[in-house]
Write a protein that holds these residues in place. Structure first.
Motif, PDB file in Angstrom:
ATOM      1  N   GLN A 290       4.793   2.683   3.657  1.00  0.00           N
ATOM      2  CA  GLN A 290       3.655   3.729   3.050  1.00  0.00           C
ATOM      3  C   GLN A 290       2.631   3.040   2.570  1.00  0.00           C
ATOM      4  OE1 GLN A 290       6.196   5.645  -0.121  1.00  0.00           O
ATOM      5  NE2 GLN A 290       7.159   6.779   1.128  1.00  0.00           N
ATOM      6  N   LEU A 291       2.747   1.866   2.018  1.00  0.00           N
ATOM      7  CA  LEU A 291       1.592   1.046   1.614  1.00  0.00           C
ATOM      8  C   LEU A 291       0.725   0.703   2.723  1.00  0.00           C
ATOM      9  CD1 LEU A 291       3.077  -1.547  -0.743  1.00  0.00           C
ATOM     10  CD2 LEU A 291       1.530   0.255  -1.445  1.00  0.00           C
ATOM     11  N   GLN A 292       1.315   0.473   3.912  1.00  0.00           N
ATOM     12  CA  GLN A 292       0.335   0.186   4.973  1.00  0.00           C
ATOM     13  C   GLN A 292      -0.171   1.581   5.511  1.00  0.00           C
ATOM     14  OE1 GLN A 292      -0.294  -2.489   6.327  1.00  0.00           O
ATOM     15  NE2 GLN A 292       1.184  -4.110   6.042  1.00  0.00           N
ATOM     16  N   GLU A 293       0.385   2.875   5.452  1.00  0.00           N
ATOM     17  CA  GLU A 293      -0.084   3.839   5.587  1.00  0.00           C
ATOM     18  C   GLU A 293      -1.383   4.384   4.993  1.00  0.00           C
ATOM     19  OE1 GLU A 293       2.660   7.130   6.323  1.00  0.00           O
ATOM     20  OE2 GLU A 293       3.859   5.772   7.766  1.00  0.00           O
ATOM     21  N   LEU A 295      -3.103   2.311   3.181  1.00  0.00           N
ATOM     22  CA  LEU A 295      -4.055   1.176   3.594  1.00  0.00           C
ATOM     23  C   LEU A 295      -5.067   1.831   4.618  1.00  0.00           C
ATOM     24  CD1 LEU A 295      -5.172  -1.470   2.465  1.00  0.00           C
ATOM     25  CD2 LEU A 295      -3.768  -2.598   4.241  1.00  0.00           C
ATOM     26  N   VAL A 296      -4.240   2.133   5.688  1.00  0.00           N
ATOM     27  CA  VAL A 296      -5.267   2.801   6.988  1.00  0.00           C
ATOM     28  C   VAL A 296      -5.828   4.074   6.308  1.00  0.00           C
ATOM     29  CG1 VAL A 296      -4.631   3.846   9.185  1.00  0.00           C
ATOM     30  CG2 VAL A 296      -3.627   1.663   8.464  1.00  0.00           C
ATOM     31  N   ASP A 297      -5.075   4.907   5.717  1.00  0.00           N
ATOM     32  CA  ASP A 297      -5.804   6.174   5.303  1.00  0.00           C
ATOM     33  C   ASP A 297      -7.079   5.754   4.230  1.00  0.00           C
ATOM     34  OD1 ASP A 297      -5.383   8.849   5.401  1.00  0.00           O
ATOM     35  OD2 ASP A 297      -4.771   8.878   3.511  1.00  0.00           O
ATOM     36  N   ASN A 298      -6.766   4.845   3.549  1.00  0.00           N
ATOM     37  CA  ASN A 298      -7.812   4.537   2.642  1.00  0.00           C
ATOM     38  C   ASN A 298      -9.073   3.954   3.371  1.00  0.00           C
ATOM     39  OD1 ASN A 298      -9.208   2.082   1.060  1.00  0.00           O
ATOM     40  ND2 ASN A 298      -8.333   3.440  -0.404  1.00  0.00           N
ATOM     41  N   GLU A 299      -8.997   3.138   4.375  1.00  0.00           N
ATOM     42  CA  GLU A 299      -9.809   2.687   5.113  1.00  0.00           C
ATOM     43  C   GLU A 299     -10.625   3.574   6.044  1.00  0.00           C
ATOM     44  OE1 GLU A 299      -7.756  -0.412   7.404  1.00  0.00           O
ATOM     45  OE2 GLU A 299      -7.919  -1.822   6.096  1.00  0.00           O
ATOM     46  N   ARG A 300      -9.923   4.569   6.428  1.00  0.00           N
ATOM     47  CA  ARG A 300     -10.361   5.779   7.207  1.00  0.00           C
ATOM     48  C   ARG A 300     -11.287   6.651   6.332  1.00  0.00           C
ATOM     49  NH1 ARG A 300      -5.889   8.393   8.807  1.00  0.00           N
ATOM     50  NH2 ARG A 300      -6.380   9.990   7.397  1.00  0.00           N
ATOM     51  N   ARG A 444      -7.806   0.751  -3.202  1.00  0.00           N
ATOM     52  CA  ARG A 444      -7.365  -0.311  -2.016  1.00  0.00           C
ATOM     53  C   ARG A 444      -7.213  -1.589  -2.828  1.00  0.00           C
ATOM     54  NH1 ARG A 444      -9.064  -2.334   3.313  1.00  0.00           N
ATOM     55  NH2 ARG A 444      -8.214  -4.167   3.091  1.00  0.00           N
ATOM     56  N   LYS A 445      -7.642  -1.810  -3.804  1.00  0.00           N
ATOM     57  CA  LYS A 445      -7.620  -3.010  -4.608  1.00  0.00           C
ATOM     58  C   LYS A 445      -6.017  -2.936  -4.908  1.00  0.00           C
ATOM     59  CE  LYS A 445      -9.396  -5.521  -8.508  1.00  0.00           C
ATOM     60  NZ  LYS A 445     -10.283  -5.211  -9.671  1.00  0.00           N
ATOM     61  N   ASP A 446      -5.533  -1.623  -5.818  1.00  0.00           N
ATOM     62  CA  ASP A 446      -4.053  -1.515  -6.181  1.00  0.00           C
ATOM     63  C   ASP A 446      -3.356  -1.728  -5.008  1.00  0.00           C
ATOM     64  OD1 ASP A 446      -2.179  -0.627  -7.876  1.00  0.00           O
ATOM     65  OD2 ASP A 446      -2.101   1.218  -6.684  1.00  0.00           O
ATOM     66  N   ILE A 447      -3.311  -1.337  -3.639  1.00  0.00           N
ATOM     67  CA  ILE A 447      -2.833  -1.257  -2.591  1.00  0.00           C
ATOM     68  C   ILE A 447      -2.561  -2.585  -2.356  1.00  0.00           C
ATOM     69  CG2 ILE A 447      -2.529  -0.766  -0.153  1.00  0.00           C
ATOM     70  CD1 ILE A 447      -3.904   1.885  -0.563  1.00  0.00           C
ATOM     71  N   ASP A 448      -3.804  -3.406  -2.329  1.00  0.00           N
ATOM     72  CA  ASP A 448      -3.899  -4.890  -1.757  1.00  0.00           C
ATOM     73  C   ASP A 448      -2.934  -5.742  -2.729  1.00  0.00           C
ATOM     74  OD1 ASP A 448      -5.506  -4.540   0.396  1.00  0.00           O
ATOM     75  OD2 ASP A 448      -7.125  -5.082  -0.626  1.00  0.00           O
ATOM     76  N   ALA A 449      -2.899  -5.427  -4.199  1.00  0.00           N
ATOM     77  CA  ALA A 449      -2.017  -6.177  -5.312  1.00  0.00           C
ATOM     78  C   ALA A 449      -0.587  -5.769  -4.770  1.00  0.00           C
ATOM     79  CB  ALA A 449      -2.400  -5.443  -6.410  1.00  0.00           C
ATOM     80  N   GLN A 450      -0.402  -4.619  -4.603  1.00  0.00           N
ATOM     81  CA  GLN A 450       1.258  -4.421  -4.076  1.00  0.00           C
ATOM     82  C   GLN A 450       1.475  -4.985  -3.000  1.00  0.00           C
ATOM     83  OE1 GLN A 450       2.532  -0.157  -4.351  1.00  0.00           O
ATOM     84  NE2 GLN A 450       0.615   0.175  -5.341  1.00  0.00           N
TER      85      GLN A 450
END
Lengths: 748, 168
Positions: A290-293, A295-300, A444-450
């Motif tokens: 989910q985190l990876q998804e 992340l991809v979603d965030n980047e998009r 993104r920062k939050d996801i990266d931290a996780q």
């Protein structure tokens, strides 16, 4: 039944000469040897094991294990180590309960001499053992001792088989192998099953049936072969050869099938461990995905928002060059130009409309005054001259008319409201997009931290391992299916060949008798198979029930504090609702120990904590001894490690009440509470205390008296709350819980 | 807007100029290549002619006098009119401004050369003001923000001028 009467040990590591006389009183069967950590308990166990099994009873590489006293300096003369075990058996065996009524006494004497040796390489020991000797003496009717006719190994292997050593001389860490090993030890599932199955089959006597069945099946095939030969029929002989070949192949595939089933079980286990590891690394696979998804979603979204922002900023930049802005900034000039030109427009000067009128009249040959201009004359010349001179003025007037037209159009933008409104919209869009980008950056920062919290390399490694194991599992599963199909086909081929051969043989009179033998053997095999299945089911059921009953007794009255250990994620005794032994699915003759939680889910050993594993293993050992009527001594080291409170008391009590001759090597902390003292006082027929002289106060310990200046452990007869001149420790003399014991002479 | 005036300006070649002294500063705020459009925050003007037009509008809004002197002495030509970089409506606006500034009595009011010369002088007058604004903004704002902010303040100044009803 087998009882140990006496154990004598000389020059074994930290023991000079000690003698232990275990209790043989059936009402008080317990023998307790109390010793602080590092005082020689494990060495005592090793000495007994070495006495029973020789070099193979030693841990690690036996060649480098020192049997000789620690203080001895290797010399050419050498030093002799001796262990002597006096035991008696009433002649009954595990399989013949009644046995012979007479009791026989044996003495097992094992000795070896250690001498100096020059090391050949670094790490090579500077000693070697020579002249190892083992004797088994049997007491004759007249009281004399004579060597036993079958030698040591065969008798010991029959009475106390090496493979069942944990049932007699138990290092509890090793016994935990029955339930997947103690903490921090990983054992392959098939090894666990193999060890458990062997113990169950051997102690319940199921092996006898298995062997008998194999023997009769072999006989059956011999009869069959002979019957075919007797027909003297070449075609039949050919088929028989073919049948033998098919059977050979069948046996080969069945062996491979079994190996693959073991491998599948092991791979399953490793896969479960790897998945468990992965889950512990990342909470759950789904969470990581989910985190990876996200992340991809965030980047998009970030890409899209950045693009939109660029576009909006471009619009803003474009706003700086728009004509409505420029016109509004030049509004004064626009208004002034209009003011100059509008009167000219109003009076018809721009554009010059009357000149067009005049020109059209002239083209028709008529002057504005009505004169005919078709004839040359002064008037005509004058009019033509006037028209020619007005051409430049007309261009200028047309130009100014265009300027007026433009100025009028620009006048619409005078206030600049339209530009302002549009620019404000664009600015707001950019602001909103900036905010969205900020939010996306925060997310993104939050996801990266996780994700940073997750060791990505480790996750990838474990994922890789899982993938590899899944592939391997798939391969093994396919091989199993293929082998099963081949087996079925070969079975069919074999049955067909057998049927063909039988059909042909039936025509031959001489063959009939042999055929009957074969049929008889076939029936016997079936009978044995049924008998085996029935006894196996009954005995294993009994073992299962007994094990669960013992486990429940040991786990009785457990409260939260006692059940929870450091390892909080591991299942504790309270979480285990049912334990037992069950046949392994798809593998005839194989068994495994299981533990179920309250929801009936089977818990793998890795999920069970240290104390629970020990109790599980102990309940198995005690139950199996009880169900198989194996009445033999149980020398156990580290039995109560990891335990406390009522679990400790229960385990001690159950062991004392269930084992035939329990000899427990315990630490003082195992005997701290009045409950344990009470159990010992009730069940112990013999008590000993081991004291290491290196624990003297002068050497940083708390042993009060230095009885011997060498690095030896001394044995005295003190009970759990007694002390003497040998074992006294600081504070005991003043503590009312302790009493001075008048010891026998201390042994060295 | 008709292409009457753009045709007129294209018919004869006239150079568009900006002050030579400010060339480096101007270049900082004008996109040089297509990829500079990614950096629109820092280079808010797509082309030099856009900066030039903005300077003219600035000079008009602030009622600045066209720069004196010979343009070839202080100016640096960046393009010629036949290249068609000026939009039709910009050409029209320059013609309107010329009428307002020069008056109808000036014989050059309809001449493209005179109109462009006036525009160049106005651009030269407005240029330092524009650059001053772009270069002296708060740290947390971009040149684009500054330019837009300046445009709004110029509009206010222009509106104020309109209300007071000043004349050429």
């Amino acid at each position: 039944m087998l009882l140990v009467r006496r154990i004598e040990i000389s020059n074994f590591v930290c023991f000079d000469d000690i003698e232990i006389t275990p209790s043989t009183n059936p009402d008080r069967p317990l023998t307790v040897v109390r010793a602080e950590n590092g005082s020689g308990k494990t060495t005592l166990l090793r000495a007994i094991r070495w006495g029973m099994y020789g070099e193979r009873g030693l841990p690690g590489n036996p060649g480098s294990f020192s049997l000789h006293p620690a203080s001895w300096q290797p010399d050419a003369e050498g030093i002799e180590t001796r262990v002597s075990i006096l035991f008696e058996t009433d002649g009954s065996s595990r399989h013949h309960l009644e046995g012979r009524p007479t009791t026989t006494e044996y003495e097992l004497r094992r000795s070896v001499t250690t001498v100096r040796k020059k090391p050949t390489s670094k790490g090579d020991p500077d000693f070697q053992r020579i002249h190892e000797d083992a004797k088994l003496l049997e007491r004759e009717r007249d009281g004399s001792w004579a060597p036993h006719e079958h030698g040591v190994r065969s008798v010991i292997d029959q009475l106390l088989p090496w493979s069942l050593r944990d049932f007699f001389v138990m290092d509890t860490d090793e016994a935990a192998d029955f339930v997947g090993g103690s903490e921090n030890k990983e054992i392959q599932r098939h090894e666990v099953i193999g060890k458990t199955s062997y113990a169950v089959r051997a102690l319940l006597g199921l092996e006898v049936f298995d062997e008998a069945k194999k023997r009769v099946a072999s006989l059956q095939q011999t009869f069959e072969r002979d019957a075919t030969k007797a027909t003297r029929n070449a075609e039949l002989a050919g088929k028989q050869a073919e049948l033998d070949q098919v059977r050979g192949r069948l046996a080969e595939i069945e062996t491979r099938l079994e190996r693959n089933r073991h491998e599948r079980a092991d791979t399953d286990e490793r896969l479960a461990q790897a998945r468990g590891r992965l889950e512990s690394l990342i909470g759950s696979l789904a969470a990581h995905d989910q985190l990876q998804e996200r992340l991809v979603d965030n980047e998009r979204h970030t890409r899209k928002a950045s693009e939109e922002r660029r576009s909006a900023a471009g619009e803003l930049s474009g706003d700086l060059t728009r004509i409505d802005l420029l016109a509004s900034l030049a509004s004064r000039e626009v208004r002034d130009a209009e003011a100059l030109l509008q009167p000219l427009y109003d009076d018809g000067s721009i554009p010059v409309r009357h000149l067009d009128f005049v020109r059209r009249l002239l083209e028709t040959g008529t002057c504005v005054c009505g004169q005919d201009l078709s004839y040359p004359g002064m008037h005509t010349d004058h009019v033509q001259q006037a028209i020619d001179s007005s051409a430049g003025q007309q261009d200028r007037a047309d130009y100014l008319a265009e300027v007026l037209h433009a100025a009028t159009a620009f006048g619409r933008h005078r206030d600049g409201e339209e530009w302002e409104q549009r620019t404000d919209d664009h600015t707001q869009t950019v602001g909103l997009l900036d905010q969205e980008l900020d939010n996306l950056a925060l997310t993104r920062k939050d996801i990266d931290a996780q994700l940073d919290d997750i060791d990505e390399d480790e996750v990838q490694n474990v994922r890789g391992r899982i993938e590899m194991l899944e592939k391997s599992l798939g391969k093994v599963a396919r091989e199993i299916v293929s082998d099963q199909e081949t087996c079925e086909q070969l079975d069919k081929d074999s049955n067909k060949l057998e049927a063909d051969i039988r059909a042909a043989r039936r025509q031959e009179a001489h063959a009939r008798d042999l055929e009957r033998y074969e049929e008889t053997a076939d029936v016997v095999v079936q009978v044995l198979e049924r008998a085996y299945a029935s006894i196996e089911a009954e005995q294993v059921r009994e073992l299962d029930a007994e094990m669960n009953a013992l486990f429940e007794r040991m786990a009785a009255n457990v409260v939260d504090d006692e059940a929870v250990e450091d390892n909080r994620h591991k299942a504790t005794l309270r979480m285990i609702a049912r334990v037992g032994v069950r046949p392994v699915e798809d593998s005839a003759g194989e068994y495994e120990i299981f533990a179920l939680n309250s929801r009936g889910r089977s818990m793998p050993p890795t999920e069970i904590n240290g104390a629970s594993r020990r109790i599980l293993a102990l309940s198995f050992v005690l139950a199996l001894c009880k169900v198989s009527r194996t009445q033999a001594p149980l020398v156990a080291d580290s039995l109560l490690n990891f335990m406390s409170g009522s679990v400790l008391t229960n385990t001690l009590r159950v062991t004392a009440e269930t084992a035939r001759q329990p000899m427990l090597l315990l630490t003082p902390s195992d005997l701290e509470s009045p409950n344990e003292i009470e159990v010992v006082e009730r069940y112990a027929g013999a008590t000993y205390t081991l004291t290491g002289q290196w624990q003297h106060v002068d050497q940083g310990g708390d042993v009060v008296n230095q009885t011997d200046y060498r690095q030896v452990a001394l044995l005295c007869g003190c009970g759990p709350r007694q002390f003497c001149g040998v074992c006294e420790r600081r504070g005991q003399a003043e503590d009312p819980k302790w009493s001075r014991h008048q010891p026998r002479e201390a042994q060295q | 807007m008709s292409d009457y005036f753009s045709d007129l300006f294209r018919a004869t070649s006239h150079g568009l100029v900006l002050p030579r002294d400010h060339e480096d500063a101007i270049n900082r705020y004008v996109a040089k290549r297509a990829t500079d459009r990614e950096n629109v925050e820092n280079r808010p003007f797509p082309r030099k002619v856009d900066f030039w037009a903005f300077c003219i509008a600035t000079a008009l809004a602030l009622k600045l006098e066209p720069r004196d002197g010979v343009p070839s002495r202080w100016g640096q030509k960046f393009i010629d009119t036949p290249q068609g970089v000026m939009a039709d409506d910009l050409c029209s606006l320059l013609a309107v401004v010329a009428v307002a500034k020069l008056g109808l009595d000036d014989p050059g009011v309809t001449e493209s050369g005179r109109i462009i010369e006036l525009a160049n002088r106005l651009a030269a007058a407005g240029c330092p003001e524009v650059l001053r604004k772009l270069e002296n903004g708060p740290l947390n704002t971009t040149p684009l923000d500054q330019a837009l902010d300046f445009a709004r303040s110029l509009q206010d100044a222009a509106r104020c001028g309109n209300r007071t009803g000043s004349s050429p």
